[in-house]
Design an enzyme around this catalytic site. Structure first.
Site, PDB file in Angstrom:
ATOM      1  N   HIS A  21      -5.446   7.734   6.929  1.00 12.57           N
ATOM      2  CA  HIS A  21      -5.296   6.766   5.844  1.00 12.57           C
ATOM      3  C   HIS A  21      -3.908   6.140   5.912  1.00 12.57           C
ATOM      4  O   HIS A  21      -2.933   6.813   6.269  1.00 12.57           O
ATOM      5  CB  HIS A  21      -5.497   7.399   4.469  1.00 12.57           C
ATOM      6  CG  HIS A  21      -5.478   6.387   3.361  1.00 12.57           C
ATOM      7  ND1 HIS A  21      -6.460   5.417   3.241  1.00 12.57           N
ATOM      8  CD2 HIS A  21      -4.583   6.144   2.369  1.00 12.57           C
ATOM      9  CE1 HIS A  21      -6.171   4.635   2.209  1.00 12.57           C
ATOM     10  NE2 HIS A  21      -5.045   5.053   1.669  1.00 12.57           N
ATOM     11  N   ASP A  37      -1.409   0.283  -2.571  1.00  8.10           N
ATOM     12  CA  ASP A  37      -2.563   0.507  -1.695  1.00  8.10           C
ATOM     13  C   ASP A  37      -3.662  -0.497  -2.010  1.00  8.10           C
ATOM     14  O   ASP A  37      -4.147  -0.567  -3.135  1.00  8.10           O
ATOM     15  CB  ASP A  37      -3.093   1.934  -1.892  1.00  8.10           C
ATOM     16  CG  ASP A  37      -4.073   2.354  -0.789  1.00  8.10           C
ATOM     17  OD1 ASP A  37      -4.618   1.477  -0.105  1.00  8.10           O
ATOM     18  OD2 ASP A  37      -4.284   3.577  -0.629  1.00  8.10           O
ATOM     19  N   CYS A  70      -8.401   0.530   5.919  1.00  8.45           N
ATOM     20  CA  CYS A  70      -7.092   0.729   5.284  1.00  8.45           C
ATOM     21  C   CYS A  70      -5.930   0.307   6.165  1.00  8.45           C
ATOM     22  O   CYS A  70      -4.971  -0.322   5.698  1.00  8.45           O
ATOM     23  CB  CYS A  70      -6.925   2.182   4.855  1.00  8.45           C
ATOM     24  SG  CYS A  70      -6.907   3.377   6.233  1.00  8.45           S
TER      25      CYS A  70
END
Length: 259
Positions: A109, A124, A69
């Site tokens: 994250h 995202d 991520c």
């Protein structure tokens, strides 16, 4: 056009010419999700590098690898910034559904907040198979994509002030929490993510330092490769095959473009 902008467009299949507008973001996010895999091979193979703009460009846009991520959303952040968008990176905590609590790894994250016409959206491309594929407004409105339904709700907790909720297509009947994030603490420099990378490499509870994982969305579902199985979801149907080390390398190249 700077190098990153040109290389990103080439990698995901966007025209080198033309301005990227807010209305184009759905296409950008879908193409990115179906081109750049979510994977941890650098951690497993002990070949990570410091998180810098140059290293991210080299890894994902020149070597055509994927990332986790903090890498995937960082490279997207730089691309959006280069195309004139008002964006910030933020950190959050994944929800552990088995324990019914937040993961104890901390704010590992990474996502993006994008401001457009006095409204803020969550963006995202680094949440594995759980990608919204659309900017999700922070006002609670549900958005629908090929991957399911998504919404961002305000919820103050010890880790943040908003949560992403989702109902993944063919998998979820009810809303479930994906993660929380703190909109009030934007990331100042991507070098901050070296802390995240260190945690994911060293912490015993890290899900990314034990076995290889490669996953990517497709036009009809998603595909996931580990060192023991290759799994495909196609129009809601599950296909699963066992793999060994040689087969892993073969499938990583064939299905994900990874050498």
């Amino acid at each position: 056009m700077d190098e990153l902008n040109e290389l990103f467009r080439k990698r995901v299949g966007i025209s080198k010419k033309g301005r990227i507008t807010f209305e184009h973001l759905d296409t950008v996010l879908e193409k990115t999700a179906k081109t750049i895999p979510f994977e941890n091979l650098c951690i497993i193979e002990n070949r990570t590098t410091d998180i810098t703009k140059g290293n991210l460009v080299n890894k994902m846009l020149m070597k055509n690898e994927g990332g986790l991520c903090y890498e995937l959303n960082s490279i997207l952040y730089f691309f959006l910034e280069a195309n004139g968008f008002n964006v910030n990176l933020v950190r959050g905590v994944i929800f552990n559904h088995e324990a019914e609590d937040w993961l104890t790894l901390g704010r590992t994250h990474v996502a993006i907040l994008l401001n457009h016409e006095n409204e803020t959206f969550l963006v995202d491309t680094g949440f594995g198979g759980n990608l919204p594929l659309r900017p999700v407004p922070l006002n609670g409105r549900t958005i629908t994509s090929n991957n399911g339904e998504f919404r961002v709700s305000r919820m103050n907790n010890k880790h943040g002030d908003y949560i992403l909720e989702m109902k993944i297509k063919h998998k979820d009947q009810d809303w479930r929490i994906g993660y929380t994030f703190d909109s009030k603490q934007p990331v100042q420099e991507v070098s901050e993510f070296n802390e995240i990378q260190k945690i994911l490499i060293e912490n015993e509870e890290s899900p990314f330092n034990k076995n290889p994982l490669v996953t990517q969305l497709t036009a009809k579902g998603n595909k996931t490769l580990t060192d023991t199985t290759f799994t495909e979801w196609v129009d809601g149907e599950l296909k699963k095959d066992k793999v060994d080390n040689d087969r892993f390398k073969e499938l990583a190249k064939l299905y994900f473009g990874l050498e």
